[in-house]
Design an enzyme around this catalytic site. Structure first.
Site, PDB file in Angstrom:
ATOM      1  N   ASP A  96       0.818  -1.220   0.000  1.00  0.00           N
ATOM      2  CA  ASP A  96       0.000   0.000   0.000  1.00  0.00           C
ATOM      3  C   ASP A  96       0.848   1.264   0.000  1.00  0.00           C
ATOM      4  OD1 ASP A  96      -2.512   1.374   0.146  1.00  0.00           O
ATOM      5  OD2 ASP A  96      -2.193   1.705   2.284  1.00  0.00           O
ATOM      6  N   SER A 118      -6.701   5.530   0.016  1.00  0.00           N
ATOM      7  CA  SER A 118      -7.032   4.215  -0.528  1.00  0.00           C
ATOM      8  C   SER A 118      -8.504   3.913  -0.263  1.00  0.00           C
ATOM      9  CB  SER A 118      -6.165   3.134   0.117  1.00  0.00           C
ATOM     10  OG  SER A 118      -4.796   3.403  -0.075  1.00  0.00           O
ATOM     11  N   GLN A 161      -5.588  -1.802  -6.693  1.00  0.00           N
ATOM     12  CA  GLN A 161      -6.115  -0.832  -5.737  1.00  0.00           C
ATOM     13  C   GLN A 161      -6.807   0.300  -6.486  1.00  0.00           C
ATOM     14  OE1 GLN A 161      -3.828   2.364  -3.234  1.00  0.00           O
ATOM     15  NE2 GLN A 161      -3.941   0.536  -1.943  1.00  0.00           N
TER      16      GLN A 161
END
Length: 302
Positions: free
Chosen positions: A217, A241, A291
């Site tokens: 991430d 995110s 993502q």
């Protein structure tokens, strides 16, 4: 491959991450995780993914390592209070195990994740080729970045790169941090842990998967801003995110170098969509990520 001996601060950072991933069992299917005292305004998304995966792993037979996870970030996490992880044992099948995990703070869900586990079995085998990139030893290490890049980088970027991290990250290029030039939406980053995995967990695939999930991430969403001459550190950008998915294809070790090859096929509707492929330095594809994140132009302050 023999790794260099990590420095004391790096080892401390890795030890801190291991404490963060070492969840406390409160009750059957109920675990508590802490956040590091890093002065952040909200919990880092990778931390929540890693902790939720560890909570799920604690309810699954060790013979079945994780092979996929799909998570949604529902609310910003508060780093000043623990996160409670509630695990729902959805299914224990003959080949696959499925778990659902919800992270809770202040009585509300901040993160929801489904994870699947599968014992290794033989089958067809192929992969896409790893991109040709410089070896990690030829790219600037932390000391080199400090000496050449940080003296011209904006303050938020300097603060980020000067923070002690549990992962040694070596991007192929740092140009997007200091340039407003439109760049192709692609980046390659070598990474590995800065300290050793504790002996009790050195061969635990769940621990290696959780640390890689944490790392996955870190740079992914930024790739969607390359064509727009911005980074997530830009004052004019609000970024977060929204969801994160990950697949673990083959065994790997986080204390060996891994290449994180990332691209962003599209950005639209205030959202950026990004993909990642993770390879060993022997060019073996071991994991994939996707993502989508919020990318919004900030309103000028009055």
């Amino acid at each position: 491959m023999t790794l260099p001996q990590p420095s004391a601060p790096a080892t401390d950072a890795m030890a801190s991450l291991m404490r963060v991933l070492d969840l406390e069992r409160l009750e059957h299917n109920l675990y508590r995780g802490i956040s590091p005292d890093a002065g952040w305004q909200r919990v880092f998304g990778g931390q929540v993914i890693g902790q939720a995966l560890m909570a799920a792993c604690k309810t699954v037979d060790a013979a079945r390592p994780p092979h996929s996870l799909h998570g949604y970030f529902l609310r910003p996490g508060d780093p000043t209070v623990p996160i409670i992880y509630e695990v729902d044992r959805i299914r224990d099948g003959r080949s696959f195990t499925t778990r659902r995990v919800v992270g809770i703070q202040h009585g509300k869900a901040i993160f929801s994740m489904s994870a699947s586990f599968h014992a290794a079995e033989p089958g067809f085998d192929h992969q896409t080729a790893m991109p040709d990139v410089p070896e990690p030893e030829t790219l600037p290490g932390e000391m080199d970045v400090d000496a050449s890049f940080l003296k011209v980088a904006p303050e938020p970027i300097r603060r980020y790169w000067q923070t002690e991290r549990p992962l040694d990250m070596r991007p192929q290029s740092l140009a997007h941090y200091t340039s407003t030039e439109a760049l192709p939406p692609q980046q390659n980053v070598w990474l590995r842990s800065t300290g050793p995995i504790p002996t009790a967990h050195t061969d635990d695939p769940c621990v290696h998967a959780a640390i890689l999930a944490y790392a996955s991430d870190m740079t992914l969403l930024d790739t969607a801003l390359f064509p727009h001459g911005r980074s997530i550190f830009s004052d004019s950008i609000q970024a977060a995110s929204l969801d994160h998915a990950m697949w673990f294809h083959r065994p790997f070790r986080i204390d060996d170098w891994l290449l994180y090859a990332q691209d962003a096929p599209t950005t639209a509707g205030a959202r950026g969509f990004c993909r990642g492929a993770i390879y060993t330095r022997d060019r073996v594809l071991v994991a994939s990520t996707t993502q989508e994140g919020l990318i919004r132009m900030s309103r000028p302050k009055r």
